[in-house]
Design an enzyme around this catalytic site. Structure first.
Site, short mmCIF file in Angstrom:
data_model
loop_
_atom_site.label_atom_id
_atom_site.label_comp_id
_atom_site.label_asym_id
_atom_site.label_seq_id
_atom_site.Cartn_x
_atom_site.Cartn_y
_atom_site.Cartn_z
N SER A 1 0.81 -1.22 0.00
CA SER A 1 0.00 0.00 0.00
C SER A 1 0.85 1.27 0.00
O SER A 1 1.59 1.52 -0.95
CB SER A 1 -0.97 -0.05 1.19
OG SER A 1 -1.96 0.94 1.09
N ASP B 1 10.49 4.96 -9.96
CA ASP B 1 10.15 5.53 -11.28
C ASP B 1 10.98 6.76 -11.60
O ASP B 1 11.25 7.04 -12.77
CB ASP B 1 8.66 5.88 -11.32
CG ASP B 1 7.78 4.66 -11.54
OD1 ASP B 1 8.34 3.55 -11.63
OD2 ASP B 1 6.55 4.81 -11.62
N LYS C 1 -0.65 -4.06 -3.59
CA LYS C 1 -1.93 -3.45 -3.24
C LYS C 1 -1.99 -2.05 -3.85
O LYS C 1 -1.32 -1.13 -3.40
CB LYS C 1 -2.11 -3.36 -1.73
CG LYS C 1 -3.42 -2.69 -1.30
CD LYS C 1 -3.54 -2.61 0.21
CE LYS C 1 -4.87 -1.96 0.63
NZ LYS C 1 -4.96 -0.54 0.27
#
Length: 551
Positions: free
Chosen positions: A310, A321, A335
């Protein structure tokens, strides 16, 4: 109206309240419902009422007391939510209060973790700096009474405290009030009574931070609560001009999205995307770094495992990224659903999935849960897309590295978690190290440089025998390092506090030590990320400059 009737009526009303909320969400998703849809909902609710009435009137045993709550809290509502997704959840009053306490990061009481083992309530650890810790309460102490009320976990004595929940409730209370706690301690012939004054008990999400190597900081984050971002900022700042950071998110189940965003804001450059939310009931939301890291640059290694989930995956995905950190360890939980928590009547709550979240590169890391049992979803990580060219969700980081969605955050460098063997499982199941510590310290003391030698190991083997844990000498030899560090951690925790024990374990932890070796790779990644940012900034400025130079 009788108490029984009032209780049943409240439970049914609560069920309808949840249904109404879900209906409202559905209406927002698809627009105004047709009269046929509304009629179907009314018919379904009527059918539920009829079924409940038949059960209440005719079931072989009376539906009274806690059974009323169980039918609704543990049956009807969770059953309805489980048809939607694995993460929408209902909180009864006790669970809702616990969730809010966890989110706030503090409560009022005496500051200790307790646990029922068989028929005794043990102190697992007192939090450092709290009334329990200052009074000298130790892990392994057995709570026998609170304010004179005996702890009796067997039988049905209404005048006793019968569970760890009952004891915890008795220990909590307004700041400044007194509570007397009676303990039994190994090595002491008589009970010990502590007069404690309740206080505000902070429960930090950063449970360990220290300079693990010269110039290299280590931070372990347990969850994301209301105080998390400031805790992380303070931890990083406390290291001064560091040369590297190991950010340990193993076992972090997530928590508040806002805190994950703030943590990323402190580590990324101003303007970089952190995460985006896309749903149908509410407008899409994009979160970016509004403050940024003020140019503070140092390599970061983020350590993750299968139970990193999460909000912890939001942080890991954003840093990966943007090539801001090297992610090492195991593929994370997967999740990618965001729950909004709604406060319902009578201190109950509903956590309802309202968004999917996407990493800056556009990855949805949520695993597939359609047709997957809850057990397989949570414990076997079923439904994950492979991290290879067959994955339909292949994305690129800022510098062009390939990353994957649909199954958690795939690490840049893999570090496998050690797999426990049968002997380790049995030792852990019996809480052996926890119980050995008070046994050993009844006749010994240890200093902070304590080492587990042959004499200590001989005592530990005798203790294994006393606990009826079978072992061979090969078990001891093959698991010697693991046994020694766990014995040391338990003894240091009991003698000096939890932080000393956690630090001793981190200094040994093979996964942390392996993560440290990737700091040069993280530095190269960070250097390349700065290069990419500079090139993008130059490309953005060049057309404007060229246009301005034209006559």
């Amino acid at each position: 109206m009788t108490p029984r009737a009032r209780r049943a009526l409240f439970s049914i009303i609560l069920f309808f309240a949840v249904c109404a909320m879900l209906g409202t969400m559905l209406q927002r998703k698809v627009g105004a419902q047709s009269s046929e849809d509304e009629s179907q909902i009314r018919d379904n609710l009527k059918q539920f009422t009829n079924v409940y009435a038949l059960v209440e009137q005719n079931y072989a045993e009376a539906i009274t007391g806690d059974k009323v709550d169980t039918v609704i809290y543990d049956g009807a509502i969770p059953g309805m939510l489980r048809t939607l997704d694995p993460h929408s959840n209902f909180y009864d009053p006790k669970a809702y209060a616990k969730m809010r306490e966890d989110q706030r990061g503090h409560y009022y009481g005496v500051g200790m973790v307790i646990q029922q083992q068989k028929n005794k309530i043990y102190v697992i650890t007192p939090y450092e700096g709290t009334p329990s810790f200052r009074a000298g309460i130790r892990p392994g102490d057995v709570i026998t009474a609170v304010d004179g009320k005996q702890v009796v976990t067997e039988g049905n004595n209404p005048d006793s405290l019968a569970s760890s929940d009952a004891v915890a409730k008795a220990l909590k209370g307004p700041k400044g009030t007194h509570v007397q706690v009676t303990m039994a301690r190994e090595g002491q012939t008589k009970p010990i009574t502590f007069d404690l004054v309740r206080d505000e008990i902070p429960h930090p999400s950063v449970d360990l931070k220290y300079e693990i190597r010269p110039g290299v900081g280590y931070v372990h984050l347990t969850q994301f609560q209301e105080t998390t971002a400031q805790e992380v900022i303070d931890a990083v700042n406390s290291f001064g001009n560091i040369k590297g950071l190991v950010f340990d998110l193993r076992g972090n189940p997530g928590g508040l999205l806002s805190q994950a965003v703030e943590v990323c804001d402190h580590l990324l450059s101003k303007g970089q995307t952190i995460v985006s939310q896309r749903g149908r009931a509410y407008p899409d939301q994009n979160y970016t770094a509004t403050h940024g890291n003020d140019g503070k640059s140092f390599p970061i290694v983020v350590l993750v495992n299968r139970n990193t989930a999460s909000a912890a995956e939001i942080v890991s995905g954003a840093l990966q990224d943007h090539d801001r950190a090297l992610i090492v360890g195991e593929t994370t939980f997967g999740k990618g659903l965001v729950q909004t928590v709604y406060n319902l009547s009578e201190n109950t709550g509903l956590a309802l999935t309202t968004y999917h979240y996407y990493t800056p590169s556009g990855r949805l890391i949520q695993r597939n849960y359609s047709g997957v049992s809850l057990y397989d979803y949570y414990y076997n990580h079923a439904g994950a897309q492979p991290a290879d060219k067959t994955n339909q969700e292949v994305k690129m980081t800022d510098s062009g590295r390939t990353v994957y969605g649909g199954g958690g955050i795939t690490p840049d460098e893999k570090i496998d978690s050690p797999k426990a063997n049968k002997f380790e499982d049995e030792v852990g199941y019996q809480y052996t190290f926890f119980h050995f510590a008070p046994h050993y310290l009844a006749n010994h003391t240890v200093d902070k440089d304590f080492k587990v030698d042959d004499a200590v190991m001989n005592e530990f083997k005798q203790f294994l025998t006393s606990m009826n844990i079978p072992f061979a000498e090969k078990d001891i030899n093959d698991n010697a390092d693991w046994l020694k560090i766990n014995i040391k951690q338990a003894l240091l925790t009991s003698q000096y506090g939890q932080l000393q024990g956690l630090r001793a374990h981190a200094d040994w932890d093979p996964e942390i030590q392996k993560a440290l070796t990737f700091l040069p790779e993280a530095q190269a990644l960070e250097d390349n990320a700065h290069k990419v940012l500079a090139e993008k900034a130059q490309a953005h400025e060049t057309p404007q400059g060229a246009a301005a130079a034209r006559p």
